[in-house]
Write a protein that holds these residues in place. Structure first.
Motif, mmCIF file in Angstrom:
data_model
loop_
_atom_site.group_PDB
_atom_site.id
_atom_site.type_symbol
_atom_site.label_atom_id
_atom_site.label_comp_id
_atom_site.label_asym_id
_atom_site.label_seq_id
_atom_site.Cartn_x
_atom_site.Cartn_y
_atom_site.Cartn_z
ATOM 1 N N GLU A 232 0.951 -1.350 -0.039
ATOM 2 C CA GLU A 232 0.107 -0.129 0.068
ATOM 3 C C GLU A 232 0.664 1.347 0.016
ATOM 4 O O GLU A 232 0.392 2.434 -0.482
ATOM 5 C CB GLU A 232 -0.863 -0.172 1.345
ATOM 6 C CG GLU A 232 -2.046 -0.934 1.372
ATOM 7 C CD GLU A 232 -3.046 -1.088 2.316
ATOM 8 O OE1 GLU A 232 -2.451 -0.107 3.385
ATOM 9 O OE2 GLU A 232 -3.854 -1.707 2.506
ATOM 10 N N GLY A 233 2.061 1.372 0.685
ATOM 11 C CA GLY A 233 2.926 2.308 0.698
ATOM 12 C C GLY A 233 2.198 3.071 2.094
ATOM 13 O O GLY A 233 1.087 3.075 2.627
ATOM 14 N N SER A 234 3.281 4.155 2.577
ATOM 15 C CA SER A 234 3.087 4.786 3.720
ATOM 16 C C SER A 234 2.762 6.247 3.789
ATOM 17 O O SER A 234 2.607 6.917 4.889
ATOM 18 C CB SER A 234 3.882 4.226 4.888
ATOM 19 O OG SER A 234 5.356 4.869 4.336
ATOM 20 N N LYS A 235 3.062 6.913 2.635
ATOM 21 C CA LYS A 235 2.858 8.233 2.466
ATOM 22 C C LYS A 235 1.869 8.648 1.509
ATOM 23 O O LYS A 235 1.590 8.067 0.689
ATOM 24 C CB LYS A 235 4.249 8.709 2.130
ATOM 25 C CG LYS A 235 5.408 8.306 2.996
ATOM 26 C CD LYS A 235 6.958 8.790 2.593
ATOM 27 C CE LYS A 235 7.849 8.354 3.376
ATOM 28 N NZ LYS A 235 8.016 6.938 3.195
ATOM 29 N N GLU A 236 1.265 9.965 1.815
ATOM 30 C CA GLU A 236 0.253 10.284 0.925
ATOM 31 C C GLU A 236 0.780 11.193 -0.431
ATOM 32 O O GLU A 236 1.519 11.879 -0.303
ATOM 33 C CB GLU A 236 -0.577 11.612 1.603
ATOM 34 C CG GLU A 236 -2.000 12.089 0.836
ATOM 35 C CD GLU A 236 -2.585 12.982 1.764
ATOM 36 O OE1 GLU A 236 -3.673 13.405 1.113
ATOM 37 O OE2 GLU A 236 -2.267 13.530 2.792
ATOM 38 N N VAL A 237 0.474 10.713 -1.484
ATOM 39 C CA VAL A 237 0.793 10.971 -2.752
ATOM 40 C C VAL A 237 -0.579 11.306 -3.593
ATOM 41 O O VAL A 237 -1.728 10.409 -3.505
ATOM 42 C CB VAL A 237 1.631 9.956 -3.360
ATOM 43 C CG1 VAL A 237 2.843 10.121 -2.905
ATOM 44 C CG2 VAL A 237 1.294 8.719 -3.478
ATOM 45 N N GLU A 238 -0.589 11.853 -4.762
ATOM 46 C CA GLU A 238 -1.628 11.893 -5.745
ATOM 47 C C GLU A 238 -1.030 12.221 -7.042
ATOM 48 O O GLU A 238 -0.196 13.016 -7.534
ATOM 49 C CB GLU A 238 -2.284 13.299 -5.274
ATOM 50 C CG GLU A 238 -3.658 13.307 -6.214
ATOM 51 C CD GLU A 238 -4.470 14.483 -5.902
ATOM 52 O OE1 GLU A 238 -5.351 14.793 -6.620
ATOM 53 O OE2 GLU A 238 -4.266 14.961 -4.703
ATOM 54 N N ILE A 239 -1.586 11.288 -7.970
ATOM 55 C CA ILE A 239 -0.987 11.546 -9.586
ATOM 56 C C ILE A 239 -2.017 12.436 -10.180
ATOM 57 O O ILE A 239 -3.328 12.495 -10.143
ATOM 58 C CB ILE A 239 -1.232 10.165 -10.016
ATOM 59 C CG1 ILE A 239 -0.167 9.098 -9.594
ATOM 60 C CG2 ILE A 239 -1.186 10.359 -11.541
ATOM 61 C CD1 ILE A 239 1.159 9.418 -9.763
ATOM 62 N N THR A 240 -1.551 13.440 -10.928
ATOM 63 C CA THR A 240 -2.434 14.170 -11.785
ATOM 64 C C THR A 240 -1.945 13.986 -13.212
ATOM 65 O O THR A 240 -0.998 14.380 -13.505
ATOM 66 C CB THR A 240 -2.375 15.887 -11.391
ATOM 67 O OG1 THR A 240 -0.718 16.095 -11.493
ATOM 68 C CG2 THR A 240 -2.657 16.039 -10.111
ATOM 69 N N SER A 241 -2.968 13.535 -14.306
ATOM 70 C CA SER A 241 -2.705 13.202 -15.534
ATOM 71 C C SER A 241 -3.559 14.207 -16.407
ATOM 72 O O SER A 241 -4.764 14.055 -16.213
ATOM 73 C CB SER A 241 -3.072 11.806 -15.606
ATOM 74 O OG SER A 241 -2.234 10.867 -15.054
ATOM 75 N N THR A 242 -2.908 15.068 -16.957
ATOM 76 C CA THR A 242 -3.334 16.257 -17.547
ATOM 77 C C THR A 242 -3.417 16.046 -19.166
ATOM 78 O O THR A 242 -2.508 15.345 -19.678
ATOM 79 C CB THR A 242 -3.137 17.605 -17.265
ATOM 80 O OG1 THR A 242 -1.801 17.603 -17.246
ATOM 81 C CG2 THR A 242 -3.411 17.785 -15.818
ATOM 82 N N ASP A 243 -4.316 16.689 -20.008
ATOM 83 C CA ASP A 243 -4.316 16.481 -21.214
ATOM 84 C C ASP A 243 -4.517 17.877 -22.093
ATOM 85 O O ASP A 243 -5.142 18.269 -22.807
ATOM 86 C CB ASP A 243 -5.703 15.827 -21.707
ATOM 87 C CG ASP A 243 -5.925 15.469 -23.234
ATOM 88 O OD1 ASP A 243 -4.773 15.574 -23.908
ATOM 89 O OD2 ASP A 243 -6.883 15.252 -23.632
ATOM 90 N N GLY A 244 -3.942 18.668 -21.365
ATOM 91 C CA GLY A 244 -3.781 20.184 -21.746
ATOM 92 C C GLY A 244 -4.996 20.983 -21.339
ATOM 93 O O GLY A 244 -6.175 20.597 -21.204
ATOM 94 N N GLY A 245 -5.029 22.166 -20.595
ATOM 95 C CA GLY A 245 -5.886 22.708 -20.124
ATOM 96 C C GLY A 245 -6.114 22.598 -18.587
ATOM 97 O O GLY A 245 -6.124 23.577 -17.755
ATOM 98 N N GLN A 246 -6.259 21.466 -18.144
ATOM 99 C CA GLN A 246 -6.464 21.253 -16.751
ATOM 100 C C GLN A 246 -5.148 21.553 -15.966
ATOM 101 O O GLN A 246 -5.199 21.882 -14.716
ATOM 102 C CB GLN A 246 -6.793 19.795 -16.436
ATOM 103 C CG GLN A 246 -8.088 19.219 -17.316
ATOM 104 C CD GLN A 246 -7.456 18.311 -18.560
ATOM 105 O OE1 GLN A 246 -6.110 18.586 -18.815
ATOM 106 N NE2 GLN A 246 -7.840 17.496 -18.847
ATOM 107 N N LEU A 247 -4.145 21.488 -16.780
ATOM 108 C CA LEU A 247 -2.858 21.777 -15.750
ATOM 109 C C LEU A 247 -2.700 23.160 -15.386
ATOM 110 O O LEU A 247 -2.142 23.388 -13.927
ATOM 111 C CB LEU A 247 -1.508 21.474 -16.687
ATOM 112 C CG LEU A 247 -0.355 21.458 -15.901
ATOM 113 C CD1 LEU A 247 -0.267 20.628 -14.843
ATOM 114 C CD2 LEU A 247 0.830 21.142 -17.038
#
Length: 397
Positions: A218-233
């Protein structure tokens, strides 16, 4: 005289066609944006700032793969390190593993038909990503898949700024030492990288994914992936900037922000936030440095600190906020990453990691030259002309 009029007319006609293609393509892109909305999850990670150690560990993980390998790069070149990767993938496919390889069509233009045939004969499932085609050919040429993702046995993920080529090992005589950031991830976060990979795989092959296994750790640290397609970034970066209370550290090879982001940075400085920006002293593409100089000047005049990394080439993509969180990934702080490219970034909320990253950033500041009054005096007529030309092509930089 008649011939000159004809030539000017042809140039004008072609320019109008390209402008129309770009505008219609942009409208179609915005209408069909793909945004993979991931929630914060858990994981553990190692940070690489050196290509030698990254590729050593990456290749070692590939050699020990037991089930499957999924690889996506923006650039794979025709050189020794690229050949080593391709030979390793062929060997694993011949051992019976399922191996998928996806590369950007323009970024990896050196992969020719003969190479593709060899890969497929070895058992590798191969596809180009973001192949330009009609309609909107000119706009699609600008739209690149800039992601770099590797997933091994559904358990280990790699993501960051390094592509596959000798210069990323610091072996380019002109660019010299290469500074970049890349992550090795384990834990639940790897599944979100898998989803990002398979979304692109589906768009380019038509092969859908029905089930992605859960990682065993599971892992022990909080992370988040952001996958963008132009615009949302742009919205992602805006959120980071607006929440800053003490400091914003930005590292990027190209600093060409949108006006919205520029105003947000100026507003942050108005409320007392310490803003630092590192960019490379050397440029690896035409006009990118000149396009960034007016924005860097505005940061400096507003009280921010700007540094030109002078110990090789600076390719890291990082934002550090308030010693609390950071963003590391594939996205540059420029118009192309903001509005055209597919990107994937990792938000990390672990304070100890952020503090270590902050120290690494400040060490890079020590290897940089400040953008001070002395440097601005070096602006000659040629630089000013290039700044003017770069202004015209900012959307493509």
């Amino acid at each position: 005289m008649y011939a000159l009029i004809v030539i000017i007319s042809i140039i004008f006609f072609i320019s109008c066609l390209l402008f129309l293609d770009y505008q219609l393509g942009k409208r179609n892109h915005i209408k069909n944006l793909r945004f993979l909305d991931f929630e914060p999850t858990t994981g553990d990670y190692n940070l690489y700032t050196n290509g030698d150690q990254l590729f050593t560990d990456l290749f070692d993980d590939l050699r020990h793969a037991k089930k499957q390998i999924n690889v996506m790069f923006f650039i794979v070149k025709d050189d020794d390190i690229s050949h080593e990767l391709l030979e390793l993938l062929k060997k694993k496919a011949q051992e019976g593993l399922r191996v998928r390889l996806m590369v950007d069509r323009i970024g990896s233009f050196r992969i020719n038909k003969a190479t593709v045939k060899q890969l497929e004969q070895a058992g590798i499932e191969f596809t180009f990503s973001s192949t330009p085609k009609f309609p909107f050919l000119y706009y699609r040429i600008q739209r690149r898949n800039h992601r770099k993702i590797t997933i091994i046995d559904d358990e280990i993920g790699y993501v960051g700024g390094f592509n596959m080529g000798q210069e990323y090992l610091g072996r380019d005589a002109e660019l010299g030492n290469w500074r970049d950031y890349h992550l090795r991830l384990i834990g639940d976060v790897v599944k979100d990288l898998q989803i990002t990979f398979f979304d692109d795989w589906y768009l380019n092959t038509g092969e859908s994914y029905d089930h992605i296994p859960e990682p065993t750790s599971e892992g022990s640290k909080e992370v988040e992936i952001t996958s963008t397609d132009g615009g949302q970034l742009e919205d992602v970066f805006m959120t980071l900037i607006q929440q800053a209370q003490d400091e914003i550290f930005i590292g990027t090879p190209y600093f060409i922000p949108s006006e919205r982001l520029m105003k947000a940075l100026l507003s942050a400085m108005d409320r007392g936030v310490d803003v630092k920006v590192i960019v490379p002293m050397k440029a690896d593409h035409l006009f990118v440095k000149e396009a960034g100089l007016p924005y860097l000047s505005r940061v400096r005049k507003a009280g921010g600190e700007v540094y030109f990394f002078d110990l090789g080439f600076y390719h890291a993509k990082v934002i550090i906020i308030d010693q609390e969180l950071c963003d590391i990934g594939t996205a540059n702080f420029d118009r192309r990453s903001l509005f055209l490219n597919k990107e994937v970034n990792t938000l990390i909320f672990n304070k100890r990691f952020v503090m270590d990253l902050r120290l690494a950033y400040l060490r890079d500041v020590q290897d940089s030259q400040p953008f001070d009054d002395h440097y601005t005096q070096l602006f000659n007529l040629g630089t000013k002309i290039r700044i003017g030309l770069a202004y015209l092509v900012r959307p493509l930089l």
